[in-house]
Design a protein around this motif. Structure first.
Motif, PDB file in Angstrom:
ATOM      1  N   GLN A   1       0.827  -1.186   0.000  1.00  0.00           N
ATOM      2  CA  GLN A   1       0.000   0.000   0.000  1.00  0.00           C
ATOM      3  C   GLN A   1       0.868   1.244   0.000  1.00  0.00           C
ATOM      4  O   GLN A   1       1.791   1.380   0.791  1.00  0.00           O
TER       5      GLN A   1
ATOM      6  N   GLU B   1       0.911   5.737  -0.895  1.00  0.00           N
ATOM      7  CA  GLU B   1       0.118   6.911  -0.576  1.00  0.00           C
ATOM      8  C   GLU B   1      -0.924   7.230  -1.643  1.00  0.00           C
ATOM      9  O   GLU B   1      -1.871   7.972  -1.374  1.00  0.00           O
TER      10      GLU B   1
ATOM     11  N   GLU C   1      -4.882   7.562   1.470  1.00  0.00           N
ATOM     12  CA  GLU C   1      -4.534   7.915   2.848  1.00  0.00           C
ATOM     13  C   GLU C   1      -5.657   7.534   3.809  1.00  0.00           C
ATOM     14  O   GLU C   1      -5.419   7.028   4.904  1.00  0.00           O
TER      15      GLU C   1
ATOM     16  N   ARG D   1      -5.587   3.801   4.299  1.00  0.00           N
ATOM     17  CA  ARG D   1      -4.465   3.404   5.141  1.00  0.00           C
ATOM     18  C   ARG D   1      -4.743   3.701   6.615  1.00  0.00           C
ATOM     19  O   ARG D   1      -4.483   2.866   7.486  1.00  0.00           O
TER      20      ARG D   1
ATOM     21  N   GLU E   1       2.435  -1.818  10.527  1.00  0.00           N
ATOM     22  CA  GLU E   1       2.668  -1.516   9.126  1.00  0.00           C
ATOM     23  C   GLU E   1       2.590  -2.765   8.259  1.00  0.00           C
ATOM     24  O   GLU E   1       2.036  -2.738   7.151  1.00  0.00           O
TER      25      GLU E   1
ATOM     26  N   VAL F   1      -0.968  -3.657   7.438  1.00  0.00           N
ATOM     27  CA  VAL F   1      -1.552  -2.832   6.380  1.00  0.00           C
ATOM     28  C   VAL F   1      -1.185  -3.384   5.013  1.00  0.00           C
ATOM     29  O   VAL F   1      -2.038  -3.508   4.118  1.00  0.00           O
ATOM     30  N   ASN F   2       0.080  -3.724   4.820  1.00  0.00           N
ATOM     31  CA  ASN F   2       0.514  -4.265   3.527  1.00  0.00           C
ATOM     32  C   ASN F   2      -0.141  -5.612   3.231  1.00  0.00           C
ATOM     33  O   ASN F   2      -0.491  -5.902   2.074  1.00  0.00           O
TER      34      ASN F   2
ATOM     35  N   PHE G   1      -3.764  -5.019   2.197  1.00  0.00           N
ATOM     36  CA  PHE G   1      -3.788  -4.446   0.851  1.00  0.00           C
ATOM     37  C   PHE G   1      -3.542  -5.527  -0.205  1.00  0.00           C
ATOM     38  O   PHE G   1      -4.228  -5.566  -1.229  1.00  0.00           O
TER      39      PHE G   1
END
Length: 394
Positions: free
Chosen positions: A166, A168, A362, A365, A375, A378-379, A382
């Motif tokens: 992911q 920006e 954003e 996220r 973090e 999140v990846n 995604f």
């Protein structure tokens, strides 16, 4: 012959008496006094010793046994002066730069070696052993080339798996369009209302429409059908209750994949009613293994732990968070974190909280970080959401 011609007789002189030494014998002719005198002197005989010599003495004393072990003197020997054989006797090594072959020489040597190898291989192939082994070798080479081509082809065609991350300005891929959330005349909406006085959703043609849409999606994405229906229903619901959220069902699917494999973690299976075959609990939140320490807040009613809180259900809600966002999505009369319909809609409400807009990179996220502030998480969400979006449009 006349008597006068006869030689005169030689008369030996009378022998002398032996004294201490033998007297010489004189043989002198009577007729001539000038003849030479022959002296026969008898030398004394050699004395023969008959004395018996003493025999060598043989010692019968038993000697010490012979040692077959080599004696090693451990005394410190005198150091010998060191002489470097490489500097005195060995000729200096020539620089590799001077002995480097030219490109022409390299090509000539390679061509010569290849020619010799080809001749040797051709001669061996004509032999009986070569005729038997060579077909097998060629078959193995063909198989190896086929495997290598299969591994190399995706890199050429661009079909290799992409590890999405992911950024920006990137959102997960859009999925296939959901069925319309506007009911036809006489039909009930696909999503439930948050109004407690509204009648619960029943078995109607709208639900059948959603099930018909979810069936092929479940096959393409390898997600249980009950989970696909729950995620899609949650998207349709928040589209009405939170119009500016822009949440997609693939985001909920990415979270469900990372949290419990869509209600299938720990060997569980997701039943058609949306409940796993056995309860799904996370590890105790006791502060170990990088977990936040959260003491019990529900007396073990939801998570079965009266000491520490534990995440519960397919979407892994903490009991305190579930009390805030709990909702009955399937009209069963009870908000249950173990029911994927209720858990998916509660997750959608949580992500759309604080007026977040998941239609921007954003905003998306920040919503996932609010769900789990890691973090890597999140990846991972995604990547899964992006793969599900692409699979539905294949």
């Amino acid at each position: 012959m006349a008597s006068n011609d006869r030689p005169s007789l030689i008369r030996p002189s009378a022998p002398r008496q032996r004294s201490g030494e033998d007297a010489p014998v004189s043989l002198t002719s009577d007729s001539s006094e000038s003849a030479p005198k022959v002296s026969l002197v008898r030398r004394p005989a050699a004395t023969v010793s008959l004395v018996r010599r003493a025999a060598p003495k043989v010692s019968l004393v038993r000697r010490a046994p012979v040692s077959l072990t080599k004696k090693v003197n451990l005394a410190k020997r005198t150091k010998r002066p060191f002489s470097d054989p490489w500097t005195s006797t060995r000729p200096p090594v020539r620089s590799h730069r001077r002995s480097r072959l030219t490109p022409t020489q390299v090509f000539v040597a390679a061509g010569t070696g290849a020619t010799r190898s080809a001749r040797a291989t051709r001669a061996w192939a004509r032999r009986p052993a070569g005729r038997m082994v060579l077909p097998g070798v060629l078959m193995a080479l063909l198989v190896a080339v086929a495997f290598a081509g299969g591994a190399w082809l995706p890199q050429v065609t661009g079909n290799e798996p992409v590890v999405a991350e992911q950024s920006e300005d990137v959102l997960p891929s859009e999925s296939a369009d959901l069925p319309s959330d506007k009911p036809e005349d006489g039909e009930q909406p696909l999503f439930p209302s948050e109004d407690p006085s509204a009648p619960p959703r029943g078995e109607q043609s709208a639900a059948d429409t959603l099930a018909a849409w979810a069936a092929p999606i479940a096959v393409r994405t390898n997600i249980p059908l009950a989970a696909v229906e729950a995620y899609a229903l949650a998207e349709l619901t928040v589209a009405q209750t939170h119009p500016g959220c822009n949440l997609k069902w693939t985001t909920l699917a990415g979270i469900g994949r990372n949290e419990s494999n869509h209600g299938q973690s720990g060997g569980a299976t997701l039943n058609s009613d949306g409940r796993p075959s056995k309860p799904i609990y996370g590890p105790p939140l006791d502060g170990t293994n990088n977990n936040k320490a959260i003491q019990d807040t529900d007396d073990g009613v939801l998570d079965g732990d009266a000491v520490w809180d534990r995440a519960v259900g397919p979407m892994q809600f903490i009991p305190s968070t579930w009390r805030t966002y709990a909702i009955d999505a399937d009209g069963s009369g009870q908000a249950d974190p173990h029911d994927i319909d209720d858990a998916a809609l509660a997750s959608a409400r949580y992500l759309c909280g604080s007026n977040r807009n998941l239609g921007t990179a954003e905003g998306w996220r920040q919503a996932i970080l609010a769900y789990n502030n890691v973090e890597v998480y999140v990846n991972n969400v995604f990547r899964e959401a992006d793969n599900y979006g692409k699979a539905t449009r294949a």
